[in-house]
Motif scaffolding. Structure first.
Motif, short mmCIF file in Angstrom:
data_model
loop_
_atom_site.label_atom_id
_atom_site.label_comp_id
_atom_site.label_asym_id
_atom_site.label_seq_id
_atom_site.Cartn_x
_atom_site.Cartn_y
_atom_site.Cartn_z
N GLY A 183 8.81 -1.83 -2.52
CA GLY A 183 8.33 -0.52 -2.95
C GLY A 183 6.92 -0.47 -3.48
N GLY A 184 6.12 -1.51 -3.27
CA GLY A 184 4.76 -1.52 -3.79
C GLY A 184 3.87 -0.46 -3.19
N GLU A 185 4.18 -0.02 -1.98
CA GLU A 185 3.33 0.98 -1.32
C GLU A 185 3.35 2.34 -2.01
OE1 GLU A 185 2.45 0.18 3.27
OE2 GLU A 185 4.56 0.64 2.90
N GLN A 186 4.28 2.54 -2.94
CA GLN A 186 4.22 3.78 -3.72
C GLN A 186 2.97 3.81 -4.59
OE1 GLN A 186 7.01 4.13 -7.14
NE2 GLN A 186 7.62 2.03 -6.61
N TYR A 187 2.39 2.64 -4.85
CA TYR A 187 1.19 2.54 -5.66
C TYR A 187 -0.08 2.39 -4.83
CZ TYR A 187 4.74 1.39 -9.17
OH TYR A 187 5.85 1.39 -9.99
N ALA A 188 -0.04 1.50 -3.85
CA ALA A 188 -1.22 1.22 -3.03
C ALA A 188 -0.78 0.51 -1.76
CB ALA A 188 -2.23 0.35 -3.79
N SER A 189 -1.65 0.54 -0.75
CA SER A 189 -1.30 -0.10 0.51
C SER A 189 -1.20 -1.62 0.40
CB SER A 189 -2.34 0.26 1.58
OG SER A 189 -2.35 1.66 1.82
N TYR A 190 -2.06 -2.20 -0.43
CA TYR A 190 -2.07 -3.65 -0.65
C TYR A 190 -1.95 -3.95 -2.15
CZ TYR A 190 -3.57 -4.58 4.16
OH TYR A 190 -3.63 -4.68 5.53
N PRO A 191 -1.39 -5.10 -2.51
CA PRO A 191 -1.23 -5.43 -3.92
C PRO A 191 -2.53 -5.41 -4.71
CG PRO A 191 0.12 -6.89 -2.59
CD PRO A 191 -0.72 -6.10 -1.63
N HIS A 192 -3.61 -5.96 -4.15
CA HIS A 192 -4.86 -6.06 -4.89
C HIS A 192 -5.50 -4.70 -5.15
CE1 HIS A 192 -6.35 -5.85 -0.75
NE2 HIS A 192 -7.52 -5.49 -1.24
N GLN A 193 -5.04 -3.68 -4.42
CA GLN A 193 -5.58 -2.32 -4.63
C GLN A 193 -4.84 -1.58 -5.75
OE1 GLN A 193 -4.95 -0.81 -0.67
NE2 GLN A 193 -6.93 -1.58 0.09
N ALA A 194 -3.72 -2.13 -6.20
CA ALA A 194 -2.94 -1.51 -7.27
C ALA A 194 -3.43 -2.02 -8.62
CB ALA A 194 -1.45 -1.85 -7.09
N THR A 195 -3.08 -1.30 -9.68
CA THR A 195 -3.44 -1.74 -11.01
C THR A 195 -2.60 -2.95 -11.42
OG1 THR A 195 -1.81 -0.34 -12.13
CG2 THR A 195 -3.96 0.65 -11.65
N LYS A 196 -3.03 -3.60 -12.48
CA LYS A 196 -2.26 -4.72 -13.02
C LYS A 196 -0.84 -4.28 -13.34
CE LYS A 196 -2.06 -7.64 -17.17
NZ LYS A 196 -2.79 -8.09 -18.37
N LYS A 197 -0.68 -3.15 -13.99
CA LYS A 197 0.66 -2.67 -14.36
C LYS A 197 1.50 -2.43 -13.12
CE LYS A 197 3.14 0.93 -16.93
NZ LYS A 197 3.00 2.11 -17.82
N GLN A 198 0.92 -1.83 -12.09
CA GLN A 198 1.67 -1.54 -10.87
C GLN A 198 2.07 -2.84 -10.16
OE1 GLN A 198 -1.27 0.98 -9.07
NE2 GLN A 198 -0.50 2.84 -10.05
N GLN A 199 1.20 -3.84 -10.18
CA GLN A 199 1.56 -5.13 -9.59
C GLN A 199 2.71 -5.77 -10.36
OE1 GLN A 199 -1.82 -7.77 -8.48
NE2 GLN A 199 -3.14 -5.98 -8.80
N ILE A 200 2.67 -5.67 -11.68
CA ILE A 200 3.74 -6.26 -12.50
C ILE A 200 5.05 -5.52 -12.28
CG2 ILE A 200 4.54 -6.56 -14.88
CD1 ILE A 200 1.68 -7.31 -15.63
N LEU A 201 5.00 -4.19 -12.21
CA LEU A 201 6.23 -3.43 -12.00
C LEU A 201 6.88 -3.79 -10.67
CD1 LEU A 201 5.17 0.09 -13.36
CD2 LEU A 201 6.76 -1.53 -14.42
N THR A 202 6.07 -4.00 -9.65
CA THR A 202 6.61 -4.41 -8.35
C THR A 202 7.11 -5.85 -8.42
OG1 THR A 202 5.03 -2.94 -7.25
CG2 THR A 202 6.10 -4.60 -5.89
N ALA A 203 6.38 -6.70 -9.13
CA ALA A 203 6.81 -8.09 -9.30
C ALA A 203 8.14 -8.18 -10.04
CB ALA A 203 5.74 -8.88 -10.04
N GLU A 204 8.38 -7.25 -10.97
CA GLU A 204 9.67 -7.23 -11.67
C GLU A 204 10.81 -7.03 -10.68
OE1 GLU A 204 10.65 -6.67 -15.43
OE2 GLU A 204 9.17 -8.25 -15.30
N LYS A 205 10.60 -6.18 -9.69
CA LYS A 205 11.63 -5.96 -8.68
C LYS A 205 11.82 -7.21 -7.82
CE LYS A 205 10.66 -0.99 -8.35
NZ LYS A 205 10.19 0.10 -7.46
N ILE A 206 10.71 -7.88 -7.50
CA ILE A 206 10.81 -9.11 -6.72
C ILE A 206 11.55 -10.17 -7.53
CG2 ILE A 206 9.48 -10.95 -5.60
CD1 ILE A 206 7.21 -8.84 -5.24
N LEU A 207 11.22 -10.27 -8.80
CA LEU A 207 11.90 -11.24 -9.68
C LEU A 207 13.39 -10.96 -9.74
CD1 LEU A 207 11.70 -13.57 -11.75
CD2 LEU A 207 11.24 -11.83 -13.49
#
Length: 204
Positions: free
Chosen positions: A78-102
């Protein structure tokens, strides 16, 4: 500079993700677990994965952002709800997506940097919701168009003139900051007049 072992580990992870997510891209994701980690722990993982560069991008490299998430995994969780690529998302958005991966894959999703930096042992919510605070507006006197505000002991702290005679008093968290403040509904013109500071109108 990344070590050979880190690059090798990522290639192994790329093969594992490609094999494991082929069906997950179209089927339901695994059920979430209670896994979580504090921002401090994710910072450690990012320092290990990308030297803490949350905007990490290298042309031709299959992993992106501070936590080095592959594009298929980013999309699958679900990371694309924030940005097309991870590096284009904010730190918080990357962490929130990483929480789902974890939650879905466990600390092994970061084989070289996960468990060694606290994933799997730190279960703190990285972004807990703020605690809700009730309004301290005690009494509304329609004839005076005043809210009388209570102090901590239950006495009258003061009052605030708000609205006009005939308004209906309201309290609620209008701006999502966890604090109830007051407002009024005006039947005459069917408008809401709300306050975020128990004093001035914030909108209607």
């Amino acid at each position: 500079m990344r070590s050979r072992a880190l690059r090798t580990g990522r290639r192994r992870r790329a093969r594992a993700v490609a094999a494991g997510l082929g069906a997950a891209m179209v089927l339901a994701l695994p059920a979430a677990t209670a896994d979580a980690a504090s921002v401090a722990t994710w910072d450690k993982v990012a320092q290990c994965e990308s030297t803490g560069d949350w905007n990490y991008y290298k042309s031709g490299h299959p992993y992106f952002g501070g936590l080095q998430i592959s594009l298929p995994t980013w999309r699958a969780y679900g990371g694309e709800q924030y940005a097309s690529y991870p590096h284009q998302a904010t730190k918080k958005q990357q962490i929130l997506t990483a929480e789902k991966i974890l939650a879905g894959q466990g600390p092994g999703a970061w084989p070289n940097c996960g468990r060694s930096n606290g994933l799997g042992s730190d279960h703190a919510d990285p972004y807990p919701a703020p605690s809700h605070k009730a309004s301290n507006a005690g009494v509304y006197r329609p004839a005076e168009s005043k809210f009388y505000v209570a102090d901590r002991a239950g006495g009258v702290y003061g009052w605030s003139g708000f609205g006009v005679p005939g308004d209906k008093p309201l309290t609620g968290d209008w701006n999502g900051d966890g604090q109830d403040t007051f407002g009024v509904y005006r039947p005459g013109d069917q408008t809401f007049h709300l306050s975020n500071d128990n004093a001035t109108a914030a909108g209607r």
